[in-house]
Design a protein around this motif. Sequence first.
Motif, mmCIF file in Angstrom:
data_model
loop_
_atom_site.group_PDB
_atom_site.id
_atom_site.type_symbol
_atom_site.label_atom_id
_atom_site.label_comp_id
_atom_site.label_asym_id
_atom_site.label_seq_id
_atom_site.Cartn_x
_atom_site.Cartn_y
_atom_site.Cartn_z
ATOM 1 N N ASN A 120 0.853 -1.147 -0.337
ATOM 2 C CA ASN A 120 0.087 -0.039 -0.373
ATOM 3 C C ASN A 120 0.692 1.264 -0.224
ATOM 4 O OD1 ASN A 120 -2.374 0.897 0.227
ATOM 5 N ND2 ASN A 120 -1.807 2.249 2.729
ATOM 6 N N SER B 195 1.718 -4.151 5.673
ATOM 7 C CA SER B 195 1.277 -4.894 4.873
ATOM 8 C C SER B 195 1.373 -7.103 4.790
ATOM 9 C CB SER B 195 1.959 -4.482 3.963
ATOM 10 O OG SER B 195 1.440 -3.586 3.316
ATOM 11 N N ASN C 6 -3.238 -5.617 2.674
ATOM 12 C CA ASN C 6 -3.015 -4.436 3.482
ATOM 13 C C ASN C 6 -3.823 -4.222 5.287
ATOM 14 O OD1 ASN C 6 -0.889 -3.638 2.093
ATOM 15 N ND2 ASN C 6 -2.420 -3.235 0.138
#
Length: 989
Positions: free
Chosen positions: A570, A594, A605
């Motif tokens: 992410n 993550s 995530n």
Amino acid sequence: MAFGQEIKFLDITKLDPSSGLSSSNVRSIIQDRYGFMWFATQEGLDRFDGTSFLHFNPGAQDSRRIIEGSDVFDLSPDSSGQCIWALTAYGGLNRICLETCTVLGRYPLSPGIPGKANLWSKCMQVTGNRVFVGTDEGLLLDFDKRTAHAKMLLNLSTRPGRKGPIDKIWLDSKGQLWLFISGAGISVIDTVGFRERAFLSLQALGLPSSDGFQFTGYTLLKDQLFIGSTSGLAIVSPNDLSVITKTVRALPPDLITGEIRALSAGGNRLLICGRQSFVLMDPDTQTSHRILLSRNVEDKDWVSLANCLYQSGESIWVGSQYGVGCIRNIHTAFTGYYSSMDGNGVKINHGTTLCKIDDSISVVCADDGIYRVNEASGFITRIGSSPDFFYEAFRAPGNYFIASSIHNGLQLYDLSGHSRSLLKVFPELAPIRGDLLIGDARLNDSVIFLASQNQRGIYIWNTVEHTVQTANTESGPFRLKSNVINRLYFDSRRQLWIVGDNSISICHPFFGSIRHLDLLNPVNHRPLSINMDICQVGSSYYITSYGTGIVRLDSSYHIARIYGLGEGVNNLGLYKIFPVNDSMVMASSNNGLSLLQPGSNRIINYFGEDGLQSDNFEEASGASYKDFLLFGGIRGYTRINRKALLAAAEDPMLYFSSVEMQYENSVADTFNIRLKQLVVPHSVLQVSIGYSALNYLRPKRLVFRYRIKELNEAWISNGNRRSVLLLGLSPGSYTLQLQAANEGFPFNEANTLELTLKYLPKWYQTIWFKLAIGLLLAGILYSFFLMRLNQLKRQQQIRREIAGDLHDDLGATLNSIKLLTHIAQRSIPGQQQLEQIEASVSTAIAGLRDVLWVLDDSGDTFYHLQERIKRFTHPLALENNIRMEWLLDEELSSRRMSKKEKKNLLLIAKEAFNNALKHAACTSITISLSVVHDKPCLAIADNGKGFNTSALSEGYGLKNIRYRAEQIGYIANIISAQGEGTTVTVIHR
């Protein structure tokens, strides 16, 4: 069994008017058969799918969602399961279809009692064709669904000892109504004759009477009816109406005798919410867990002012005077620590590093001090009183830990948080006392490696020999490549990894050797920079490289793969990384955590909505301890249970919900979660199809994909969007397929939703129109065929005529030439015959040229006709001293004519000109081509002697002119008078 003090920390997600809820005061919560949540609020009814709301109220813009009354007090599913009933305080009953979310009926409740026209309806019980309604005035109403009529069954105000509002109604398995009467007790009513079968007074229930006493709720669990009130909890057996006291002893005292705000049963769990306690109890084992809302102590107000509770799977829904609170997962892996749960006001606003002391105690270094956190109780205490920026803390030998701060350097504390003298306990640390540390790694019980934040290298502390050595780029048992160090880590082979901004080195402490790795990014071929942390899983190593991603090294320390944004990470502002188990790692970042599963290359995530203390983490704040991982940063830190983290995620329930059709000047929408087929009119420009995916654990982390099988077998990713826009589809039938999955998990082919689309054709796209067009084209082609056939016939006719002309004219001329030649052979000298032969040949050539000109397609205009006439007449006119004038109308110049028309007009002009030469004795001839009444006209006029058309009969030449004119659809007109010349005119009919 006495009440235990075990605490379960759970995170709560808040829904209030700012997030779309109609009102912050929520009175009732239910879940329908399809999985949607319904909230009864003071300002209307809301349906929730995890991300968005549908609103029902008296002022709704959509007339399909207008209800009677706004203050919704109670909700109940219909016995058919196809709709729900909503009871409003002063409005009445509302029946709402679950599939279309349409209000099917609005029924004001008016039993016809004088002075009771405006009733405060509080509760209801739906069964069969009847709805029983209890009011604040003590009335029991019977609403007949078939007739939509309500009548009064009981008026408690007239019954001694039963007077009071009806707070709740329950229908037991015997068909008896239990009326929970404020300040009185419970009246059990027979629904056949509506006679009271039993009465349980407050005294019998063990509930002390008090001013303002109310029943706040009830729930049935394993043949035990748990009853909540403002004076505590009562438990009754519905079978024999006996009061049960054994289970009560498993609860905290404030729930036994204090105010119960709400209660709910789900599976084998009993959930009870009081003013002071929020308890999850198992009646079978007589065990209880106290629930504390993690992260923020102020969140307890959401349960202390609760109106209702609802359990759905592993989720808990709390309706309160602040809105709806959702505890998404009672088995959550995440516990956030931010503010102290004892209410002392202590908060960790910005944690920099973490140090685990034991199973329940952690030390948090922060930018304003150092904190001691009891993770079992949620209590947080501040260590020391003077503010300082602490950067690192680690366990020291004995019952101590050492913390490093910017202003005061190394400081020693015992495990209870009391300050101790560093130099008295560990005098060997005097040389490095003033330094600021960034990391530590323990080789064994006696050797600890410490990294300097001030770029002084690594300190090697032997706690047995009481010595400290320094290793840096200039000296020491091994030479560093760089003094900028972010992380020290020992792998399974007891190799020390030294991770820095632009360097990664592997040191063998026992041999004093060091190896510097040259790691190049395979994408840009540049060295990895700003390396933050490293961990080992199996034979692989995982590095968090800020701005690059998670880098996996193989057992030979070569880059095997980089996981970046394209692989699902992410945020690339990566910091700490730890193994979760033998196949997964988890990394912190500037925005969430993550979880990487290298075997499947799957990344999940996690964010604040999942229970993290916040989305923002610090570069050095993290720890691994037994079954837990700890990550810290803004607003404290999060403790993660590794085992709970690996729980499988269920596939979301998926429904098509809304359809919006965009016309040229309007929009039409429909709503039906059971939609299976959609007919799209031909005038629709585009179609937007909305859908709902129900997963309340992580509703915002769902991903979708779709395809139209008839167009493409490949799936199209739709990200997190909850609608599909279709435009430009041709008429026909299509199948829209939709799938949903939890982020980071594969799509399940078995969980595919289908919608049949039928696009209607426009009028010119229908089969009938196409058949008509086909017939028309066939007719046109046939007409062209006939036209061509006629054209060929006409051409054939022209050829015949030309052949006849050639035979008559040229043949005669050739015969004359033959005869004259024969005479010339016999005559001496034969000069006259030769001259005649020459004239005949010239005539034959001119006739032949005329034939070729007629057949030439490039000369089919009136302009070319005039030029041909000029070529014929001009030499003859000069020879006979006649002035010629040629006129051509510009409009006629480029107009085309047929071969037949072309030939005959030429021959008419030649005939008329020859007649003028032979008989008119003229000095001037005018030949004109003009347009008369939009029709072509040829005129040959001379100024000769003329003749009397009535006195003389027409000769062969004039008759021939009229004949040729009639052949091409023209009319010949000959105008002449004695001494006034002659005009021959031919004009198209």
